[in-house]
Scaffold this active site. Structure first.
Site, PDB file in Angstrom:
ATOM      1  N   GLY A 319       0.873  -1.165   0.126  1.00 53.51           N
ATOM      2  CA  GLY A 319      -0.123   0.131   0.018  1.00 53.51           C
ATOM      3  C   GLY A 319       0.815   1.118  -0.135  1.00 53.51           C
ATOM      4  O   GLY A 319       0.470   2.028  -0.858  1.00 53.51           O
ATOM      5  N   TRP A 322       2.309   1.641  -3.307  1.00 51.40           N
ATOM      6  CA  TRP A 322       1.359   2.148  -4.390  1.00 51.40           C
ATOM      7  C   TRP A 322       1.437   3.702  -4.413  1.00 51.40           C
ATOM      8  O   TRP A 322       0.966   4.375  -5.648  1.00 51.40           O
ATOM      9  CB  TRP A 322      -0.087   1.361  -3.956  1.00 51.40           C
ATOM     10  N   HIS A 323       1.647   4.311  -3.339  1.00 52.09           N
ATOM     11  CA  HIS A 323       1.655   5.972  -3.386  1.00 52.09           C
ATOM     12  C   HIS A 323       2.846   6.485  -4.110  1.00 52.09           C
ATOM     13  O   HIS A 323       2.765   7.654  -4.559  1.00 52.09           O
ATOM     14  CB  HIS A 323       1.733   6.327  -1.912  1.00 52.09           C
ATOM     15  N   GLY A 324       3.849   5.783  -4.275  1.00 55.29           N
ATOM     16  CA  GLY A 324       4.894   6.248  -5.058  1.00 55.29           C
ATOM     17  C   GLY A 324       6.190   5.470  -5.151  1.00 55.29           C
ATOM     18  O   GLY A 324       6.379   4.577  -4.372  1.00 55.29           O
ATOM     19  N   PHE A 469       0.038   9.862  -8.201  1.00 55.93           N
ATOM     20  CA  PHE A 469      -0.214   8.385  -8.157  1.00 55.93           C
ATOM     21  C   PHE A 469      -0.931   7.523  -8.983  1.00 55.93           C
ATOM     22  O   PHE A 469      -1.436   8.267  -9.950  1.00 55.93           O
ATOM     23  CB  PHE A 469      -0.662   8.081  -6.658  1.00 55.93           C
TER      24      PHE A 469
END
Lengths: 469, 364
Positions: A319, A322-324, A469
């Site tokens: 997770g 996923w943000h960067g 994102f």
């Protein structure tokens, strides 16, 4: 095109005017074209990628449903996952992994010359990839049937309201809504208008104004004083919340005006009293996606405590990633994973931490907020050096006497306005329905938002944080 | 079948009456607009128009915030008055982020207001590095994020000028929209109002912290530097540091985008000359002092070519280039951009002396 750019005004005006006049099928086609125009306004070259991803998953969805043998279904599903994650991985993570691998080799004494590419990150790729995957995954699980209409599916993926920054919608939620004629009620339109207004307020007044101070303090490795560091972290916690939830509110508001309902994405997350509750309130569309498609398939909490902790950590690590494509996002994810694990462990005996004394709930709330703020420090910091500098300043050089009044005023003003509206709105998109004096506050609330936007909005055109994102 | 917005169903939760939802906001906005018109005073060319109507003006300085900071109008007036033996009136209209489109439109506004008070006016224009380039009509009419400067000078008839110019269509549409938008002080000056609200809030918070004995008196905006606030120059320590950081970055950006200026005749200068002709006015360039950070812009190959081209060009237009006897040091520029107040007096006297010397030699 952004929601807060000037060109969006004529765009949405034309879209809504056409929408209210067209029949159902034509509406969908118009929305599809409008959505591609919206996305292509940023960079038309990536329309092809969006279209390819859309067609691939639509076709795979039909194939998965048509397969009678389980192994064929498995194979098609694996193709879908690999294709989606492959596209996402290439555009978002290629350079990150190559560079990280090179750094690791360097640390071992090798001199690698690995090629990195000048890859543009397509806006919203993380969002529409996950949305596409919910379609094929739900078909695979036999939760939904595939749609035979490519146009309908394409609209589900590319619908401009949620395309670039969520919420991450599920096919089971949005496809049926798109497939049937919409009857738009006055309640919905008014609720939609309210959400749009409030979303713009959060973004243009709260987030953009606090961003000035955040960028100023985080622009240097040395925050100078602990109080400055603390206020900057508080400011960032509100900035990221308002930036992201503001966009979600605008997205939901626009959808409501078209008779569509998108899921609630934020539910007063800073009122959470523990990590588990925080993730039930923050970026709900992502956290539920991770829960349903990653945590539960890994085993969820069905196994031993240790497997549950493992599953939590894997879910939160991914997770965070996923943000960067950067290690500090992974660290942030790991941090929240550790918080969840710690909370699970501490509450395994239900009597533990279930104390009943006056103020305990408030203490939990304040404590959780500060734990979240530390996470935001990890999220926002440019480097681990900066994190260390901030923490050191906080504990060894606080200097309350040098509190920056401008930053404090901004936090009190914008934070105060935000909390006032959020608490008035809690649990409803139509706060004017509250009984008693809450009902009469409607016109005052609208007036406050409009005046706030006119007097306090930052210059237009600022990107939303979650555009990367 | 077209979608219809249905009339309220029995379980509707909409407010029974919607009129308070638009009457109250509109009423409050109207009241704030009236208040803003009281609070926001005329500035720049609006203010200059009143000055021009009141009395004859001899000298007008136009240009950027460097002009606003580096030229002290009072010092110039007294220097010239001493030489000429009569009172002299000078206006310093230097403004940060301004463009020469704005200055030309603003000057035209002054000329239209009181042409008799601008007879034989001298317009002094900064020439950093020895290049007095005003730009072309096709260039941007306002700097990014600063449309309010254009709105300060624009009149309805000037919209036609904008549309006749070779500026990009997007620029023309943008200017027109900004002009329509700008009829409201709340909208056109909202940055100023925003800044004032933040400043009031900051001062209030600082007093509250001092009263509660939590913090010491606020020092953040006290000017420890010797800078003027004229032309929008920031004098707070954070602003000065931002300006210093930006100076270095700006030079790199400008070097990367540097281009050879060839068609001097199509620049705004020609329009300025046409405007001043009937007034028997003149244009005078002067080398404005800069910190060494900006030196590389004029020593690059393109920079040197532009300087040489300008030296050839301006005599053809009957202008002169003044080289005031003033040798600046980097310490004269607290933020690397703007001359300090102390040194501005010295520079202004040197500028006046250079103009006096040029006039004595009978230069145009």
């Amino acid at each position: 095109m952004l929601f807060n750019s000037l060109v969006f005004i004529p765009f949405i005006t034309v879209v809504l005017m056409l929408y209210y006049r067209l029949p159902h099928r034509a509406q969908n086609m118009m929305l599809l074209i409008a959505s591609y125009i919206f996305y292509g306004w940023w960079d038309w070259r990536f329309l092809g990628l969006l279209a390819f991803s859309t067609v691939l998953d639509w076709w795979l969805g039909l194939k998965i449903d048509a397969c009678k043998e389980q192994r064929n279904r498995d194979a098609m599903m694996i193709v879908s996952v690999i294709a989606n994650l492959g596209i996402l991985g290439f555009f978002k993570y290629y350079n990150f992994f190559v560079q990280s691998f090179a750094d690791a080799l360097l640390a071992l004494g090798f001199q690698p010359h690995l090629p990195t590419l000048n890859i543009i990150l397509p806006i919203g790729i993380s969002f529409y990839t996950f949305e596409s995957m919910t379609y094929t995954l739900d078909i695979y699980r036999r939760d939904i049937k595939p749609t035979r209409s490519l146009a309908l599916y394409a609209l589900f993926v590319s619908y401009f309201a949620h395309l670039v920054a969520g919420p991450i919608v599920r096919a089971a939620d949005l496809l049926p809504q798109l497939d049937r004629p919409r009857l738009i009620k006055r309640d919905q339109v008014l609720s939609g208008l309210w959400l749009i207004l409030f979303g713009y307020f959060k973004k243009m007044v709260v987030a953009d104004n606090l961003a000035t101070y955040v960028n100023e303090v985080f622009g240097s490795n040395d925050p100078q004083t602990g109080v400055r560091a603390l206020l900057a972290v508080y400011a960032f916690s509100y900035q990221i919340y308002c930036d992201f939830s503001g966009y979600s509110d605008i997205a939901r508001g626009l959808a409501k005006m078209m008779g569509l309902e998108l899921m609630l994405n934020f539910d007063l997350p800073y009122l959470a009293r523990n990590p588990s509750e925080f993730w039930r309130r923050w970026h709900i569309s992502l956290s539920t996606w991770l829960r349903d498609y990653l945590f539960i398939p890994l085993g969820g909490s069905r196994g031993t405590s240790w497997t549950t902790y493992r599953n939590l950590m894997i879910t939160m690590l991914l997770g965070g990633l996923w943000h960067g494509a950067a290690w500090h996002f992974v660290v942030w994810g790991a941090y929240h994973g550790l918080l969840l694990v710690a909370h699970r462990w501490l509450t395994r005996d239900r009597q533990l931490l279930n104390w009943r004394f006056r103020g305990w709930s408030f203490l939990c709330l304040v404590g959780m907020f500060h734990l979240t703020c530390f996470g935001w420090l990890l999220f926002r910091a440019e480097s681990i050096t900066q994190v260390v500098a901030f923490v050191r300043a906080l504990f060894t050089n606080f200097q309350l006497a040098s509190t920056p009044p401008a930053m404090l005023f901004a936090l009190v003003l914008y934070g105060g306005m935000l909390w006032a509206y959020e608490l008035w709105m809690r649990n409803t998109d139509m706060p004017w329905t509250r009984p008693g004096w809450g009902r009469g506050l409607g016109p005052v609330a609208v007036t406050g938002l409009i005046i706030g936007l006119v007097l306090l909005a930052a210059p237009p055109g600022a990107s939303f944080i979650y555009f990367a994102f | 079948m077209p979608v219809s917005i249905s009339s309220p169903v029995p379980e509707s939760q909409s407010p029974a009456r919607l009129w308070p939802y638009w009457v109250l906001p509109l009423g409050c906005l109207f009241a704030l607009e009236l208040l803003a018109r009281v609070v926001v005073k005329p500035s720049w060319y609006e203010q200059a128009e009143a000055a021009v109507r009141a009395e004859p003006i001899d000298y007008v300085f136009i240009g950027s915030s460097r002009v606003a900071a580096g030229v002290d109008a009072d010092t110039f007036e007294s220097s010239m008055a001493m030489h000429l033996g009569r009172p002299v009136r000078a206006l310093n209209l230097g403004m940060g982020y301004s463009t020469y489109h704005q200055h030309l439109v603003g000057l035209q506004r002054l000329v239209d207001a009181a042409p008799e008070n601008l007879k034989k006016v001298t317009v002094l224009i900064e020439a950093p590095g020895g290049v007095g380039y005003l730009g072309d009509w096709g260039d941007e009419w306002y700097a990014e994020g600063q449309p309010q400067l254009l709105l300060n000078v624009l009149r309805p008839r000037d919209i036609a000028t904008v549309w006749r110019s070779p500026a990009a269509l997007s620029q023309k549409i943008g200017v027109t929209c900004e002009w329509l938008w700008g009829h409201s002080i709340l909208l056109s000056r909202h940055k100023l109002l925003h800044r004032r609200i933040q400043n009031y809030g900051r001062v209030l918070t600082a007093h509250a912290l001092t009263f509660l004995q939590v913090a010491e008196p606020d020092q953040s905006t006290s000017s420890r530097s010797d800078l003027t606030t004229a032309g929008g120059v920031r004098v707070d320590s954070d602003g000065i540091q931002c300006a210093r950081d930006y100076a270095v970055k700006s030079v790199h950006e400008r070097l990367a985008g540097q281009r050879l200026i060839k068609a001097w005749d199509s620049t705004l200068y020609a329009s300025l000359g046409a405007m001043l002709g009937p007034l028997h006015g003149r244009v005078v360039f002067y080398r404005v002092p800069e910190s060494s950070v900006f030196e590389s812009l004029y020593t690059s190959q393109i920079g040197r070519a532009n300087v040489a081209n300008f030296e050839e060009y301006f005599p053809q237009m009957c202008s002169i280039m003044l080289e005031p006897d003033f040798k600046p040091e980097d310490t004269d520029f607290p933020d690397l951009w703007h001359l300090s107040k102390t040194r501005a007096h010295v520079f202004t006297r040197a500028l006046a002396n250079a103009l006096i010397a040029a006039d004595s030699r009978g230069q145009p």
